[in-house]
Design a protein around this motif. Structure first.
Motif, PDB file in Angstrom:
ATOM      1  N   GLN A 132       7.335   5.776  -4.138  1.00 44.55           N
ATOM      2  CA  GLN A 132       5.949   6.059  -4.537  1.00 44.55           C
ATOM      3  C   GLN A 132       5.616   5.367  -5.859  1.00 44.55           C
ATOM      4  OE1 GLN A 132       5.061  10.486  -2.555  1.00 44.55           O
ATOM      5  NE2 GLN A 132       5.483  10.318  -4.732  1.00 44.55           N
ATOM      6  N   GLU A 136       3.177   2.338  -5.858  1.00 45.75           N
ATOM      7  CA  GLU A 136       1.949   2.994  -6.315  1.00 45.75           C
ATOM      8  C   GLU A 136       1.204   3.640  -5.153  1.00 45.75           C
ATOM      9  OE1 GLU A 136      -0.221   0.032  -8.441  1.00 45.75           O
ATOM     10  OE2 GLU A 136       1.110   0.094 -10.171  1.00 45.75           O
ATOM     11  N   CYS A 137       1.846   4.614  -4.547  1.00 45.49           N
ATOM     12  CA  CYS A 137       1.289   5.286  -3.375  1.00 45.49           C
ATOM     13  C   CYS A 137       1.754   6.735  -3.346  1.00 45.49           C
ATOM     14  CB  CYS A 137       1.732   4.564  -2.094  1.00 45.49           C
ATOM     15  SG  CYS A 137       3.527   4.373  -1.971  1.00 45.49           S
ATOM     16  N   CYS A 138       1.172   7.525  -2.457  1.00 45.31           N
ATOM     17  CA  CYS A 138       1.539   8.934  -2.342  1.00 45.31           C
ATOM     18  C   CYS A 138       1.684   9.294  -0.868  1.00 45.31           C
ATOM     19  CB  CYS A 138       0.476   9.831  -2.979  1.00 45.31           C
ATOM     20  SG  CYS A 138       0.260   9.554  -4.760  1.00 45.31           S
ATOM     21  N   THR A 153       3.309   8.943 -10.557  1.00 44.31           N
ATOM     22  CA  THR A 153       2.251   8.292  -9.772  1.00 44.31           C
ATOM     23  C   THR A 153       1.387   9.311  -9.060  1.00 44.31           C
ATOM     24  OG1 THR A 153       3.670   6.359  -9.437  1.00 44.31           O
ATOM     25  CG2 THR A 153       1.807   6.601  -7.935  1.00 44.31           C
ATOM     26  N   CYS A 154       1.974  10.409  -8.640  1.00 40.70           N
ATOM     27  CA  CYS A 154       1.265  11.460  -7.899  1.00 40.70           C
ATOM     28  C   CYS A 154       1.477  12.798  -8.615  1.00 40.70           C
ATOM     29  CB  CYS A 154       1.788  11.538  -6.467  1.00 40.70           C
ATOM     30  SG  CYS A 154       1.915   9.946  -5.617  1.00 40.70           S
ATOM     31  N   ALA A 160      -3.191  12.623  -6.078  1.00 40.45           N
ATOM     32  CA  ALA A 160      -2.538  12.024  -4.913  1.00 40.45           C
ATOM     33  C   ALA A 160      -3.545  11.697  -3.821  1.00 40.45           C
ATOM     34  CB  ALA A 160      -1.465  12.972  -4.375  1.00 40.45           C
ATOM     35  N   MET A 163      -4.953   8.285  -4.029  1.00 41.61           N
ATOM     36  CA  MET A 163      -4.026   7.164  -3.879  1.00 41.61           C
ATOM     37  C   MET A 163      -3.841   6.811  -2.402  1.00 41.61           C
ATOM     38  SD  MET A 163      -3.090   6.406  -7.000  1.00 41.61           S
ATOM     39  CE  MET A 163      -1.587   5.455  -6.792  1.00 41.61           C
ATOM     40  N   ARG A 164      -3.509   5.583  -2.143  1.00 41.81           N
ATOM     41  CA  ARG A 164      -3.209   5.154  -0.770  1.00 41.81           C
ATOM     42  C   ARG A 164      -1.844   5.684  -0.333  1.00 41.81           C
ATOM     43  NH1 ARG A 164      -1.537  -1.229  -1.765  1.00 41.81           N
ATOM     44  NH2 ARG A 164       0.009  -0.810  -3.416  1.00 41.81           N
TER      45      ARG A 164
END
Length: 221
Positions: A132, A136-138, A153-154, A160, A163-164
């Motif tokens: 993640q 850079e994602c959740c 990041t989340c 979250a 975020m993608r």
């Protein structure tokens, strides 16, 4: 003294052996590192990809290439055409085997998004968090499928949700990564084809030399 055709065959035979060493080295090294503990998200994703590679088949392919190479040695040490023919047919099997491995990896890239999901879900939270943070994602498809892991990041459900999911960036990384590997395998197939052509040329050269020798013997030379 070796003629130009035989020298070309020796070069092709050596390159053929190098391709076997390349396949064996890659398969053994990857088999040893695919289960190591990752320290970043790209390494974690790479190791999960490696776990779906046909590594045992790669080792078997490399061993068969070595057997084929050793089968060429009697033909090089003598003027026998039979051993060269056998080695030529064995190299065809090697080429088909390598081509199948390359196609298998290519097919993997067509369904990476779906196939990677169960592997992602099965990972402990700290590995999910590594991916993640790196990509850079959740979550995977989104923050709730599966549920995201709380990290920098989340940090919260609200953050979250904006975020993608990790599916798209991981799939993009995986496709580029695997593309390079199956392209290399297709390159090995090219060297196999070169070796097969060199074998055919050497067989033709020896056949012609044997025919001329037979003619000379009839003429008492």
């Amino acid at each position: 003294m070796a003629n130009k055709v035989q020298i070309a065959y020796l070069i092709a035979d050596f390159l053929f052996l190098l391709m076997g060493i390349f396949i064996l080295s890659f398969s053994v090294i990857v088999n040893n590192i695919k289960d190591e503990v990752p320290t970043n998200g790209r390494q974690a994703a790479r190791n999960l990809l490696y776990q779906g590679f046909p590594l045992t088949a790669g080792i078997v392919n490399a061993v068969f290439i070595f057997v084929t190479f050793f089968a060429t040695l009697p033909g090089l040490a003598t003027t026998s055409r039979l051993s060269l023919k056998i080695a030529g047919w064995m190299s065809v099997v090697c080429m088909i085997f390598t081509l199948i491995l390359g196609l298998y990896l290519w097919i993997l890239t067509l369904k990476t998004r779906v196939d990677f999901f169960p592997r992602f879900v099965a990972q402990p939270d700290y590995i999910k968090s590594l991916m993640q943070i790196e990509f850079e994602c959740c979550g995977y498809f989104n923050a709730s499928s599966p549920a995201f892991v709380t990290d920098s990041t989340c940090p919260s459900p609200a953050a979250a949700a904006l975020m993608r999911g990790c599916a798209a960036p991981i799939t993009g990384f995986a496709n580029v990564f695997v593309d390079n590997i199956f392209t290399a395998l297709f390159g090995v197939v090219g060297f196999d084809a070169l070796f097969i052509m060199a074998t055919a040329c050497l067989l033709k050269d020896r056949k012609e030399r044997a025919r001329f020798q037979h003619i000379d013997e009839k003429n008492g030379l």
